[in-house]
Design a protein around this motif. Structure first.
Motif: not given
Length: 853
Positions: A842-849, A851-852
């Motif tokens: 499962q890919p985890i986009c830490w930057e998006e987390l 930003q949110n």
């Protein structure tokens, strides 16, 4: 043949509830006279003076179509003196003397040898402090005398003034002084006591007839509070810094809860519902509504302030600035001549039958020439004829009236008087219109998506959903069309708010809790939320009772409690004065309710779209749409030009001059204005309110069609005022596609006016309606979906979560890892596969987390 047809039409008119024969029929000669002087009205003396004043300005053959352009400037309210004068009914004029006497008696015991205007400011403050101390007594009579003395100060100590300007100046000065000494909070406590006075309520309920004597204490208290609000709310460039500070302090006090009490507007709303429920019939409802309207305007801001807030809100949300200032655009618009009623009752009966026109090319040519000469734009449309339009309009007007009466239980039937014929001008005046259209065209995102969906289905055979960027396979003209649509794309604040609400509903955990700023509008909505349906029903009940098209009913609410004297008039002149006072009283109530509802809707829409939708839906459920249409189902031009005022009895004039002896001349000596400001203001507000309720709501648009609103609205175009015409044309535009091809063909001048004055929506098929047969409408589902979204919004933001599935969890890493979990027996055989499938793959986009959050 012609005389027979005309006599038959006159008999039909006489049968319609013995309505008055229009004056223009008398100009056709004694052969067609129905045996009654058409110049004598049959209703009341007040309407007789209005009729004489109106017919004096127009010749017998000139009807309301020849209304001159009205020089009306729309704003938050009328002039300062006019707004103060509307607080008092003419029945209350004797109380000005009583207030002055109470003040002078008290002032002589405290200050010797001086008048109020001669005192220094410190001495004035000391006297006011003494007055407020003397209010804290047990005796109601003594307390009322002191309150009257305070009211005299707020009214401008007119006994020491020489002119109306001086009265207004000292009224404003005294109000600032009174507020700084704590008068408003003191009177607020007294108002709470009077509202909870069960003895006064029960006494009023037992009386067969309620008069102004039953509301004396309440009227004095509300008058002082209204004068404080209205005088301090008024901003002037000459105001000192101290006064500006006082104004902001007062606004804050009215906007927010003080000492854990509700905002002041909610107390007034509760008074309105208590009055409508019949528990307090003695409440002076006109003063309550005026004060409520001015408090909302003061705390939330007027129309110009709304425009400033809208610009700020768009900047905060990152939206492009507005293309134009709507207020300035409307102010610069010119009124158009109304559609010509060339073949209404008079001329349609005088015209030869269609059978005799066959073979008579000269008569047909004369008929077309006559119609073209009435065309103010000199547009030659040979397909245009008013013959079917008139009959269809009259029939639809009657059907619409019956539909309104069937739908709205509280409305009574009121037959329409046919509009008089227009006079043919000797020389058609060519009107020069400005180049270009007044409004910048707008396109919604949905319009672009719908256009691309149709184009892809036509040229490619499949769609791409909401993708508006991919144009592969589409011809070049479609590329240009999409480019043009995107240039005029408009994203509203409501679109952003709806999108944010959808995101919050989908991802309540990841997006976190919404931060809601505590603005005055937000606080007012929170306070109104749980009783809002009752508030809206109460306001509409009072509006219905005050509408001129409604007749008195025994079971309806009595809104005249604060205008009827203790002793009913004896002479004819006293009856005329009371009749004018009652009509004026109703007009002021309509003005305050229409302005209040419009302000609430506009502020709630800016604050959050679902707050606006919640109020709108309850107004629709309370039959607001047929009620407004019933209001306009009258001679609007007569309503706007009504002179229900006696200038010598208006404040502050009545305080400076001795009251004249009642004569016919003194009653008819009103202002020389060509229209009544408050009535035109009310009509525009109600039209704007109707636009707010029906815009982008197909189910409510169909209500306009079902209630046959087109002929009612079209008659309102006779009033030559640009802003009123604009909102009428907007309402006609949204339902044009449902009115049928024959209606559009017969009303080409109205269609042309819509094109010239109303904003263009690209891809809007308003003028043809080719797709309405194939478009399925499920009106009930539309309103139910909207209601579900509103309830979800109110529940998420204002309901306290109880036993929610999003209950707090343990976020401590050590305690969570230390918990013992019962795993399946075969878990150790497949845990590596589980880790690979559920964790590593499962890919985890830490930057998006980041930003949110």
């Amino acid at each position: 043949m012609h005389s027979f047809l005309l006599q038959e039409s006159i008999l039909k008119l006489k049968k319609k509830k013995n309505r008055e024969i229009p004056g223009w029929l008398s100009g056709l000669g004694p052969a067609f006279s129905p045996g009654r002087d058409p110049g004598v009205p049959g209703s009341s003396a007040a309407s007789g003076s209005l009729h004489r004043a109106f017919t004096a300005k127009t010749s017998p053959l000139q009807g309301s179509v020849d209304c001159p352009t009205l020089e009306f400037e729309y704003g938050d309210a009328d002039g300062h003196a006019a707004e103060l004068s509307e607080l008092y009914s003419y029945t209350e004029n004797l109380e000005f003397t009583t207030n002055r006497r109470c003040f002078e008696e008290d002032f002589k015991t405290q200050v010797q040898g001086k008048e109020w205007l001669e005192l220094e400011e410190d001495a004035q403050k000391a006297y006011v402090m003494g007055l407020l101390d003397r209010l804290e007594v047990v005796s109601r009579e003594r307390r009322l005398k002191v309150a009257r003395a305070v009211l005299y100060l707020a009214q401008g100590t007119f006994g020491e003034c020489d002119s109306e300007v001086d009265v207004l100046h000292w009224s404003r000065y005294n109000c600032f002084l009174l507020y700084q000494m704590g008068t408003f909070s003191t009177f607020l406590e007294l108002l709470h006591m009077e509202i909870d006075n069960s003895q006064a309520c029960s006494s009023a309920l037992r009386k067969p007839a309620i008069s102004i004597a039953d509301s004396t204490e309440l009227r004095v208290l509300l008058s002082v509070m209204y004068l404080l609000v209205e005088n301090i709310r008024l901003e002037r460039e000459t105001d000192s810094c101290r006064w500006r500070t006082v104004r902001e302090t007062f606004r804050t006090e009215l906007s927010f809860s003080v000492h854990n009490e509700e905002p002041f507007a909610l107390l007034l709303f509760s008074m309105v519902t208590k009055f409508c429920s019949g528990l307090a019939p003695h409440f002076p409802i006109k003063k309550v509504l005026l004060l409520l309207w001015k408090v909302v305007m003061f705390t939330l801001g007027g129309f110009e302030h709304l425009q400033v807030l809208k610009v700020q809100k768009r900047a905060e949300l990152g939206l492009p600035p507005l293309a134009e200032d709507s207020i300035q655009v409307v102010k610069s618009m010119r009124a158009a001549s109304p559609p010509s009623y060339t073949l209404d009752l008079g001329e349609s009966q005088l015209a030869p039958p269609p059978s005799k026109l066959r073979g008579r090319r000269g008569s047909r040519r004369q008929l077309l020439t006559k119609q073209d000469s009435l065309d103010i734009y000199n547009e030659r449309d040979l397909f245009k004829t008013e013959e079917p339009a008139t009959e269809e309009e009259e029939e639809s007007a009657g059907d619409g009236e019956r539909t309104l009466d069937g739908e709205l239980d509280l409305l009574e039937q009121d037959p329409l008087v046919p509009p008089p014929p227009s006079q043919t001008p000797l020389s058609a005046e060519r009107v020069a219109f400005p180049k270009g259209l007044p409004w910048a065209p707008k396109v919604r995102q949905k319009d672009i998506e719908h256009f691309l969906e149709m184009s892809r289905n036509k040229f490619i055979g499949f769609t791409l959903g909401q993708d508006t960027d991919t144009l592969v396979g589409l011809p070049r003209p479609i590329h240009e069309s999409v480019k043009t649509l995107k240039q005029h794309k408009y994203i509203s604040i409501a679109d952003v708010q709806i999108k944010n609400e959808e995101d919050l509903e989908k991802c309540p955990m990841s997006l976190g809790e919404e931060v809601v700023p505590e603005t005055p509008c937000e606080i007012l909505y929170q306070g109104m939320l749980y009783s809002l349906p009752q508030y809206m029903i109460a306001l509409l009940k009072i509006l219905l009772a005050a509408a001129p098209t409604s007749k008195a009913k025994t079971d309806s609410i009595n809104i005249l409690a604060d205008v009827l004297p203790e002793e009913m008039p004896i002479t004819v002149l006293q009856s005329m004065k009371l009749g004018i006072d009652v009509n004026r009283h109703k007009e002021i109530i309509v003005k305050s309710i229409s302005a209040l509802l419009l302000l609430l809707l506009k502020h709630f829409k800016l604050n959050h779209i679902y707050q606006f939708e919640y109020v709108s839906q309850h107004l629709v459920f309370a039959n607001c749409i047929p009620l407004i249409l019933k209001f306009f189902n009258q001679n609007i031009l007569s309503y706007i030009t009504a002179k229900n005022s006696i200038s010598v009895l208006d404040y502050p004039c009545c305080t400076i001059q001795d009251l004249p002896e009642l004569t016919t001349e003194s009653l008819e000596a009103g202002d020389n204005n060509q229209f009544c400001w408050r009535n035109l203001f009310s009509c525009i507000n109600l039209l704007r309110l109707l636009n707010k309720l029906t815009k982008w709501k197909h189910s409510r648009t169909m209500m306009l069609v079902v209630f046959k609103s087109a002929p009612i609205l079209k008659r309102a175009l006779k009033v030559k005022q640009a802003m009123l015409q604009l909102y009428v044309l907007k309402l006609l535009k949204i339902q044009t596609k449902y009115l049928g091809r024959q209606w559009r063909k017969s009303n080409m001048k109205t269609m042309s006016a819509i094109y010239q004055k109303v904003r263009h929506r690209m891809n809007d098929d308003w003028a043809y309606g080719n797709d309405i047969d194939a478009r399925p409408w499920d009106f009930q589902a539309e309103e139910c979906t909207l209601r579900a979204n509103i309830e979800a919004f109110n529940s998420r933001r204002y309901d306290k979560p109880q036993d929610s599935e999003f209950s707090p969890v343990d976020n401590c890493l050590q305690s969570v890892l230390g918990q013992r979990l019962d795993l399946p027996e075969d878990f150790h055989y497949s845990y590596e596969l589980w880790l690979e499938r559920e964790v590593f793959s499962q890919p985890i986009c830490w930057e998006e987390l980041l930003q949110n959050h």
